[in-house]
Write a protein that holds these residues in place. Structure first.
Motif, short mmCIF file in Angstrom:
data_model
loop_
_atom_site.label_atom_id
_atom_site.label_comp_id
_atom_site.label_asym_id
_atom_site.label_seq_id
_atom_site.Cartn_x
_atom_site.Cartn_y
_atom_site.Cartn_z
N LEU A 150 0.83 -1.21 0.00
CA LEU A 150 0.00 0.00 0.00
C LEU A 150 0.87 1.26 0.00
N SER A 155 -3.07 -2.61 -4.95
CA SER A 155 -3.28 -2.01 -3.64
C SER A 155 -4.73 -2.19 -3.18
N GLN A 189 -5.89 -4.14 0.20
CA GLN A 189 -6.81 -3.60 1.20
C GLN A 189 -7.92 -4.59 1.51
#
Length: 270
Positions: free
Chosen positions: A243, A252, A256
């Motif tokens: 990230l 990314s 998450q």
């Protein structure tokens, strides 16, 4: 007297005959009942077996469909990556090859290493040769060796593909296709759920090819591999590093999602 004895004997004989007949009838009735019950049990078992066969057939069809879908997805993925690699070789921009936005810590197989950042100007502007750290063009022999290994991977012959790519990397460690060959070795191990080997091979890509456009994907797959191995701390470390290094990429977003999944699982376990 003789007549009386004769009559008595005849009566006894008749009674015995009647008793024998009655016994035979009773035995016959019992046999019919037993036969009837046996047939019922047999029919019941046959129906159960038929039901089990139908259920298993349905499950088999579902599994076959799932396998076909997975194979098709893998073929599509390999075709897409091959297309993107060709674009890189021509110097065309490729979606998903975003350079890191900062110099944050990277992912190592042990979670403590660093990943060299790539400035926007370094990217993949000079094609796959930039990713491998060399500017020379690939020879026909190198292209043929790479394509041969890739064809085995496309046919899902993972072990043969890994061996072919490793041989390719020994012969062309700094070649035009070296970084992507290393990536495919890791992918082949990951596809077979050899997660420890996959982590090592993805990490080798990160260590040896700092300009490869596959770095974000390699970091993501390292995170997934640690997750599959049950090492949530290492998974979180790698995903958070991803990230930081590649904040505005598809990878990314996937990182998450996995971090959120780990968080929810941890909450349920407490």
């Amino acid at each position: 007297m003789v007549a009386l004895l004769g009559a008595t004997g005849q009566a006894l004989a008749q009674d015995k005959g009647a008793g024998d007949a009655s016994l035979e009838q009773r035995v016959a009735r019992l046999e019919r009942k037993l036969d009837s019950q046996g047939l019922v049990d047999m029919l019941s078992r046959i129906e159960q077996l038929q039901s089990d066969v139908q259920r298993l057939r349905g499950e088999l069809e579902v599994q076959s469909h799932t396998i076909d879908e997975l194979k098709q997805r893998q073929r599509d993925l390999y075709a897409d990556i091959d297309r993107r690699l060709s674009q890189l070789e021509r110097g065309a921009p490729v979606a998903g090859a975003t350079a890191p936005q900062n110099t944050g810590q990277g992912a190592s197989a042990g979670g403590s290493g660093t990943v060299s950042s790539v400035s926007p100007g370094q990217g993949a502007s000079s094609g796959a040769s930039a990713a491998s750290g060399t500017g020379g063009s690939s020879s026909a022999k190198e292209q043929q060796a790479y394509q041969s290994a890739f064809d085995q991977l496309r046919e899902l012959r993972y072990d043969q593909a890994i061996a072919a790519f490793r041989k390719f990397l020994k012969e062309y460690p700094h070649g035009r296709y070296a970084h992507i060959a290393q990536y495919w070795v890791a992918e082949a191990n990951y596809a077979q759920r050899h997660f420890k080997a996959a982590i090592a091979d993805y990490q080798k890509l990160l260590d040896d090819y700092p300009n490869s456009p596959k770095r974000a994907e390699a970091m993501l797959k390292i995170g997934y591999s640690y997750y599959e191995l049950g090492d949530m701390d290492q998974a979180k470390t790698v995903l958070n590093n991803l990230l930081q290094a590649y904040p505005k990429t598809t990878e990314s977003g996937q990182a998450q999602n996995l971090l959120q999944k780990i968080k929810l699982q941890s909450a349920k376990g407490t």
